[in-house]
Design a protein around this motif. Structure first.
Motif, PDB file in Angstrom:
ATOM      1  N   LEU A 163       0.755  -1.218   0.048  1.00  0.00           N
ATOM      2  CA  LEU A 163      -0.010  -0.289  -0.115  1.00  0.00           C
ATOM      3  C   LEU A 163       0.934   1.220   0.118  1.00  0.00           C
ATOM      4  CD1 LEU A 163      -2.750   1.170   0.331  1.00  0.00           C
ATOM      5  CD2 LEU A 163      -2.767   0.945   2.668  1.00  0.00           C
ATOM      6  N   HIS A 164       1.026   2.113  -1.081  1.00  0.00           N
ATOM      7  CA  HIS A 164       1.961   3.065  -1.290  1.00  0.00           C
ATOM      8  C   HIS A 164       1.784   4.274  -0.437  1.00  0.00           C
ATOM      9  CE1 HIS A 164       4.330   4.413  -4.877  1.00  0.00           C
ATOM     10  NE2 HIS A 164       4.725   4.938  -3.913  1.00  0.00           N
ATOM     11  N   ASN A 165       2.610   4.764  -0.089  1.00  0.00           N
ATOM     12  CA  ASN A 165       2.891   5.992   0.663  1.00  0.00           C
ATOM     13  C   ASN A 165       1.791   6.279   1.861  1.00  0.00           C
ATOM     14  OD1 ASN A 165       3.764   8.654   1.048  1.00  0.00           O
ATOM     15  ND2 ASN A 165       2.824   9.672  -0.736  1.00  0.00           N
ATOM     16  N   CYS A 166       2.183   5.347   2.823  1.00  0.00           N
ATOM     17  CA  CYS A 166       1.283   5.741   4.015  1.00  0.00           C
ATOM     18  C   CYS A 166       1.938   6.646   4.909  1.00  0.00           C
ATOM     19  CB  CYS A 166       1.145   4.448   4.773  1.00  0.00           C
ATOM     20  SG  CYS A 166       0.176   3.285   3.840  1.00  0.00           S
ATOM     21  N   GLN A 167       1.077   7.820   5.169  1.00  0.00           N
ATOM     22  CA  GLN A 167       1.621   8.923   5.845  1.00  0.00           C
ATOM     23  C   GLN A 167       1.450   9.279   7.389  1.00  0.00           C
ATOM     24  OE1 GLN A 167       0.756  11.912   2.617  1.00  0.00           O
ATOM     25  NE2 GLN A 167       2.828  12.062   2.146  1.00  0.00           N
ATOM     26  N   GLY A 168       0.655   8.293   7.709  1.00  0.00           N
ATOM     27  CA  GLY A 168       0.265   8.667   9.379  1.00  0.00           C
ATOM     28  C   GLY A 168      -0.468   7.351   9.738  1.00  0.00           C
ATOM     29  N   PRO A 169      -0.802   6.915  10.857  1.00  0.00           N
ATOM     30  CA  PRO A 169      -1.234   5.822  11.593  1.00  0.00           C
ATOM     31  C   PRO A 169      -2.472   5.359  10.646  1.00  0.00           C
ATOM     32  CG  PRO A 169      -1.068   7.458  13.229  1.00  0.00           C
ATOM     33  CD  PRO A 169      -0.446   8.007  12.063  1.00  0.00           C
ATOM     34  N   LEU A 170      -3.393   6.359  10.234  1.00  0.00           N
ATOM     35  CA  LEU A 170      -4.645   6.028  10.258  1.00  0.00           C
ATOM     36  C   LEU A 170      -4.820   5.340   8.391  1.00  0.00           C
ATOM     37  CD1 LEU A 170      -6.812   9.247  11.064  1.00  0.00           C
ATOM     38  CD2 LEU A 170      -6.512   7.209  11.936  1.00  0.00           C
ATOM     39  N   MET A 171      -3.553   5.511   7.795  1.00  0.00           N
ATOM     40  CA  MET A 171      -3.479   4.758   6.419  1.00  0.00           C
ATOM     41  C   MET A 171      -3.462   3.489   6.418  1.00  0.00           C
ATOM     42  SD  MET A 171      -1.963   8.135   4.635  1.00  0.00           S
ATOM     43  CE  MET A 171      -2.825   8.192   2.920  1.00  0.00           C
ATOM     44  N   PRO A 172      -2.403   2.760   7.133  1.00  0.00           N
ATOM     45  CA  PRO A 172      -2.303   1.276   7.139  1.00  0.00           C
ATOM     46  C   PRO A 172      -3.413   0.550   8.116  1.00  0.00           C
ATOM     47  CG  PRO A 172      -0.464   2.501   8.538  1.00  0.00           C
ATOM     48  CD  PRO A 172      -1.354   3.231   8.189  1.00  0.00           C
ATOM     49  N   THR A 173      -4.270   1.455   8.427  1.00  0.00           N
ATOM     50  CA  THR A 173      -5.189   0.726   9.281  1.00  0.00           C
ATOM     51  C   THR A 173      -6.611   0.998   8.742  1.00  0.00           C
ATOM     52  OG1 THR A 173      -5.352   2.699  10.558  1.00  0.00           O
ATOM     53  CG2 THR A 173      -4.073   1.033  11.655  1.00  0.00           C
ATOM     54  N   TYR A 174      -6.494   1.585   7.610  1.00  0.00           N
ATOM     55  CA  TYR A 174      -7.802   1.578   6.723  1.00  0.00           C
ATOM     56  C   TYR A 174      -8.308   0.581   6.335  1.00  0.00           C
ATOM     57  CZ  TYR A 174     -10.822   3.962   3.371  1.00  0.00           C
ATOM     58  OH  TYR A 174     -11.996   4.696   2.532  1.00  0.00           O
ATOM     59  N   GLU A 175      -9.316   0.018   6.800  1.00  0.00           N
ATOM     60  CA  GLU A 175     -10.137  -1.415   6.645  1.00  0.00           C
ATOM     61  C   GLU A 175     -10.357  -1.980   5.228  1.00  0.00           C
ATOM     62  OE1 GLU A 175     -10.665  -4.159   8.158  1.00  0.00           O
ATOM     63  OE2 GLU A 175      -9.925  -3.371  10.178  1.00  0.00           O
ATOM     64  N   PRO A 176     -10.931  -0.770   4.500  1.00  0.00           N
ATOM     65  CA  PRO A 176     -11.309  -1.426   3.052  1.00  0.00           C
ATOM     66  C   PRO A 176     -10.021  -1.756   2.329  1.00  0.00           C
ATOM     67  CG  PRO A 176     -12.466   0.729   3.422  1.00  0.00           C
ATOM     68  CD  PRO A 176     -11.541   0.565   4.715  1.00  0.00           C
ATOM     69  N   SER A 187      -5.697 -14.856  -2.577  1.00  0.00           N
ATOM     70  CA  SER A 187      -5.837 -15.385  -3.855  1.00  0.00           C
ATOM     71  C   SER A 187      -4.450 -15.876  -4.566  1.00  0.00           C
ATOM     72  CB  SER A 187      -6.581 -14.464  -4.868  1.00  0.00           C
ATOM     73  OG  SER A 187      -5.535 -13.408  -4.984  1.00  0.00           O
ATOM     74  N   GLY A 188      -3.351 -15.510  -3.880  1.00  0.00           N
ATOM     75  CA  GLY A 188      -2.286 -15.924  -4.615  1.00  0.00           C
ATOM     76  C   GLY A 188      -1.664 -14.979  -5.320  1.00  0.00           C
ATOM     77  N   LYS A 189      -2.292 -13.615  -5.838  1.00  0.00           N
ATOM     78  CA  LYS A 189      -1.606 -12.782  -6.483  1.00  0.00           C
ATOM     79  C   LYS A 189      -0.481 -11.821  -5.870  1.00  0.00           C
ATOM     80  CE  LYS A 189      -5.832 -12.144  -9.271  1.00  0.00           C
ATOM     81  NZ  LYS A 189      -7.192 -11.704  -9.324  1.00  0.00           N
ATOM     82  N   ALA A 190      -0.617 -12.085  -4.397  1.00  0.00           N
ATOM     83  CA  ALA A 190       0.334 -11.226  -3.887  1.00  0.00           C
ATOM     84  C   ALA A 190       0.630 -12.509  -2.545  1.00  0.00           C
ATOM     85  CB  ALA A 190      -0.087 -10.032  -3.222  1.00  0.00           C
ATOM     86  N   ARG A 191       1.962 -12.635  -2.798  1.00  0.00           N
ATOM     87  CA  ARG A 191       2.680 -13.589  -1.893  1.00  0.00           C
ATOM     88  C   ARG A 191       2.417 -13.004  -0.253  1.00  0.00           C
ATOM     89  NH1 ARG A 191       8.342 -16.000  -3.355  1.00  0.00           N
ATOM     90  NH2 ARG A 191       7.846 -17.446  -1.778  1.00  0.00           N
ATOM     91  N   PHE A 192       3.046 -11.927  -0.136  1.00  0.00           N
ATOM     92  CA  PHE A 192       3.180 -11.120   1.124  1.00  0.00           C
ATOM     93  C   PHE A 192       2.796  -9.559   0.477  1.00  0.00           C
ATOM     94  CE2 PHE A 192       6.334 -14.456   0.981  1.00  0.00           C
ATOM     95  CZ  PHE A 192       6.178 -15.041   2.125  1.00  0.00           C
ATOM     96  N   ILE A 193       2.168  -8.970   1.839  1.00  0.00           N
ATOM     97  CA  ILE A 193       1.597  -7.675   1.593  1.00  0.00           C
ATOM     98  C   ILE A 193       2.506  -6.611   2.796  1.00  0.00           C
ATOM     99  CG2 ILE A 193      -0.457  -8.375   0.627  1.00  0.00           C
ATOM    100  CD1 ILE A 193      -1.721  -8.326   3.440  1.00  0.00           C
ATOM    101  N   GLY A 194       2.354  -5.603   2.296  1.00  0.00           N
ATOM    102  CA  GLY A 194       3.191  -4.568   2.994  1.00  0.00           C
ATOM    103  C   GLY A 194       2.701  -3.236   2.934  1.00  0.00           C
ATOM    104  N   ILE A 195       3.220  -2.183   3.412  1.00  0.00           N
ATOM    105  CA  ILE A 195       3.257  -0.810   3.443  1.00  0.00           C
ATOM    106  C   ILE A 195       4.397   0.062   3.185  1.00  0.00           C
ATOM    107  CG2 ILE A 195       0.944  -0.803   4.696  1.00  0.00           C
ATOM    108  CD1 ILE A 195       3.412   1.200   6.237  1.00  0.00           C
ATOM    109  N   SER A 196       4.290   1.023   2.397  1.00  0.00           N
ATOM    110  CA  SER A 196       5.550   1.955   2.353  1.00  0.00           C
ATOM    111  C   SER A 196       5.193   3.038   3.049  1.00  0.00           C
ATOM    112  CB  SER A 196       5.863   2.056   0.873  1.00  0.00           C
ATOM    113  OG  SER A 196       5.068   2.813  -0.001  1.00  0.00           O
ATOM    114  N   THR A 197       6.094   3.752   3.732  1.00  0.00           N
ATOM    115  CA  THR A 197       6.023   5.092   4.231  1.00  0.00           C
ATOM    116  C   THR A 197       7.224   5.992   4.170  1.00  0.00           C
ATOM    117  OG1 THR A 197       5.549   6.157   6.541  1.00  0.00           O
ATOM    118  CG2 THR A 197       6.592   4.029   6.368  1.00  0.00           C
TER     119      THR A 197
END
Lengths: 409, 314
Positions: A163-176, A187-197
């Motif tokens: 999830l690109h360019n998270c600039q505060g705590p509310l961004m990586p916790t955004y439920e949708p 689904s296997g389209k992403a082996r692992f998931i992360g955030i960038s900040t």
């Protein structure tokens, strides 16, 4: 220019072709193989709970779309390529896909890409409506972006999806967004998931880790960050929870190179980051072969020499005290809600770089009601900085700079 | 005493001249910036030309030192293409329900503006006549003209969005005076097997090599195989020879087997294997074919380029 001349030239070209066919035709030698033999020792670390084993130096493919650089990176033993959906309108992803297909090595490397969505820049939250240059943060837009990125990368999965360019705590916790990313992983389209900040990193990283969802954090981390110790502690927190950490902007970000032309010792800056064992790998943006060799060579020995330490100290001294972290917390301490971080940037250009033009340009960015003219009329500054920047002094400097400019005119 | 005064005077003059000249250049730069900002401000659609759409935020300006704040990781690439100044503004429709962002990037030269535009286009885009050239995508209309690379972005799609894109982009393009065309060196490239809209201009670090600068590059496709043709016009024959020599040395350092020949007015090298190359130097030009699976075809292409170069640059 007679026909004869052209024929003779054609003859020469053909002769050269003949020589090459006779001499090389049966045994094409790839530079790659020998280059691999000369490669420095490659040191791997494990990326947290993902268990991916990655060399300390990876390739940030954001500044170059040169296929030859990617080929060379593969030859050197670089295993991890970082890009983003938006880089060069997708052409960065395309060139990675092209070369991985050409080399038939998709299963031997790790590809990370990032999905960007619209946000409210003042509140640092995602919004579901498309604004600015980004689509709304919805599952539909996520699926669309991911499908396009996979097509460009010529693959049916990415190893790390951010999830690109998270600039505060509310961004990586955004439920949708969390739901969409988790589904992509399932689904296997992403082996692992992360955030960038690269803003408000400590709060953002901690919030991301505490969700228990994200596998990887990609964060800016460098020797000039005024809050580097806080970033370091948060990186440790992430590592202890099993979240893999990758560092970016290890040279201090673009701003470091373009201002006062302070030369950064690239190798030393990389070593500084990699001496933190909680960082798995780094993704320097590489544009030349020479730079790639230099960056890759740091793995041989991560010890900072006295000279390298001194280089970092000098760069840090030149930059550190001027460097506003752009966290925005000072805005709350100003009753007029002046955009202090932008004005601190203006100060940095004026005082640090001696570039009054850029300072003026930056001041002009602000709307009047949140700009420097408010400070000029106020005179009772209460704005405070958690990192100790003397805001009032610096605003006085900018106001004085503006007065002298108008006086001169 | 007189001697002392004379020395002191000389020192004062020696210090004052560079200071005055620095102040002078600062003043010129400031004037240039003010002028550029004004031009960019003027290019933004206003009043009747914006068909009821109006600016709701901005204009905001970004220069080389803070472009990263707007486009983040992509800033370095834009700087390499000679980025000078950006104006951005957000527009809204008359009823306030739809938004559009307009970005106008002022680059170092028309070639640089073309270069960054071309770096972000794809042969699969839907090309339109806008400025020198542009294209329409699902959420964007991008075009270039003169010094400017212009991007219009809207994520509130509607049936008339293309019409609105065209109206606002047209308003901007019309205000960029004078006529421009693609860089003329592309006329030197062979037409056969050329991939349409694949022309690129790369100002720095072509192939990851700092001595290969200001490169014109075109993609070709022959059946299932692709190759690229490039051409560089160096400032002088000596510089072309130097770049050619450095490239040859680089290939040797990579253990590429090279075959070389020198004629009266050009020199040539070939390599084979993955990414076979045929590179020539003629006068101030360096060029070649990259990733060729068929070296005789590469030779034919070089002959054709040399023929064109000889007729125009004897």
């Amino acid at each position: 220019m007679g026909g004869e001349g052209i024929n003779r030239r054609e003859f020469v070209v053909k002769t050269a072709l003949g020589l090459i066919t006779a001499g090389l035709g049966s045994s094409p030698v790839r530079a790659a193989n020998t280059e691999l033999g000369r490669s420095p020792n490659i040191v791997y670390r494990t990326l947290g709970k993902t268990k991916l084993r990655i060399p300390l130096v990876s390739f940030g493919v954001m500044n170059s779309d040169s296929p030859d650089l990617i080929r060379k990176a593969l030859d050197l033993g670089i295993k991890h390529f970082d890009t983003a959906h938006v880089y060069l309108r997708g052409n960065s992803e395309k060139v990675i896909g092209q070369i991985l297909e050409e080399r038939k090595c998709r299963d031997k490397v790790y590809v990370g890409t990032k999905m960007a969505f619209a946000r409210d820049r003042e509140k640092n939250v995602f919004i579901s409506e498309g604004r600015g240059r980004s689509a709304g943060a919805t599952e539909e837009n996520f699926n669309k972006q991911l499908a396009t990125s996979l097509e460009r990368l010529r693959t049916d999965y990415v190893d790390i999806l951010y999830l690109h360019n998270c600039q505060g705590p509310l961004m990586p916790t955004y439920e949708p967004m969390i739901e969409a990313f988790v589904k992509a992983k399932e689904s296997g389209k992403a082996r692992f998931i992360g955030i960038s900040t690269h803003a408000n990193e400590p709060e953002t990283i901690r919030a991301a880790v505490d969700t228990g969802t994200w596998d990887v954090i990609l964060t800016s981390y460098n020797f000039v960050q005024a809050h580097k110790e806080e970033v370091k502690r948060t990186i440790q927190y992430a590592a202890e929870k099993g979240v893999g950490v990758i560092a970016m902007k290890t040279q201090g970000g673009a701003r470091l190179h373009r201002g006062k032309k302070i030369e950064v010792n690239h190798a030393a800056a990389l070593k500084w980051v990699l001496n933190d064992k909680n960082v798995c790998t780094t993704i320097p943006g590489i544009t030349t072969f020479e730079q790639m060799d230099l960056d890759f060579s740091v793995m041989k020995d991560l010890t900072l020499s006295d000279e390298e330490k001194s280089d970092l100290r000098i760069s840090s001294m030149l930059r550190g005290p001027l460097y506003c972290q752009q966290c925005g917390s000072c805005i709350l301490s100003c009753p007029k809600k002046v955009e202090v971080p932008t004005l601190m940037r203006a100060y940095m250009y004026a005082e640090g770089y001696g570039n009054l033009i850029q300072a003026e340009l930056t001041i002009d960015e602000l709307p009047t009601e949140h700009g420097l003219s408010v400070c000029q009329d106020c005179g009772a500054c209460t704005a405070s900085c958690r990192f100790g920047i003397p805001i009032r002094d610096r605003l006085d400097f900018l106001v004085a700079m503006g007065s002298s400019k108008h006086g001169a005119a | 005493m007189k001697r002392k005064k004379a020395i002191l005077g000389a020192i004062v003059i020696a210090l004052a001249i560079p200071l005055a000249s620095a102040r002078g250049s600062e003043g010129i730069a400031r004037d240039e910036l003010a002028r550029d900002k004004e031009i960019l401000r003027t290019l933004l659609p206003k009043g009747a030309e914006s068909g009821g759409w109006k600016a709701v935020s901005g204009p905001k300006f970004f220069g080389p030192q803070n472009l990263w704040e707007y486009i983040n990781g992509q800033a370095e690439m834009y700087l390499d293409y000679g980025f000078k100044l950006l104006v951005t503004a957000e527009y809204t429709s008359m009823d306030g329900s739809r938004f559009m962002t307009i970005d106008i990037f002022q680059m170092g030269s028309p070639n640089h503006a073309f270069g960054i535009y071309a770096a972000e286009r794809s042969p699969h885009d839907r090309f339109i006549k806008m400025g020198v050239q542009g294209y329409l995508g699902e959420n964007v209309l991008n075009f270039w003209k003169g010094l400017y690379y212009v991007k219009l972005t809207s994520f509130q799609t509607s049936s008339d969005i293309e019409e609105i894109f065209m109206m606002l982009a047209g308003a901007i393009a019309n205000k960029i005076k004078e006529s421009y065309s693609e860089p003329e060196l592309f006329a030197y490239f062979p037409g056969k097997n050329k991939v349409k809209m694949s022309e690129r201009f790369i100002p720095k670090n072509f192939l990851g090599l700092p001595f290969l600068k200001d490169v014109y590059l075109v993609e070709y496709k022959n059946g299932g195989s692709s190759y690229q043709v490039f051409l560089i016009k160096n400032p002088s024959g000596e510089e072309a020879e130097e770049a050619f020599g450095k490239y040859q040395s680089f290939l040797k350092s990579q253990n590429e087997k090279i075959s070389a020949s020198r004629e009266s007015d050009y020199q040539l090298i070939f390599t084979e294997g993955e990414g076979g190359k045929a590179i020539f130097q003629y006068g101030s030009f360096v060029g070649g074919v990259l990733n060729s699976e068929d070296l005789s075809e590469a030779g034919r292409i070089i002959e054709e380029i040399l023929h064109t170069l000889r007729s125009r640059h004897p």
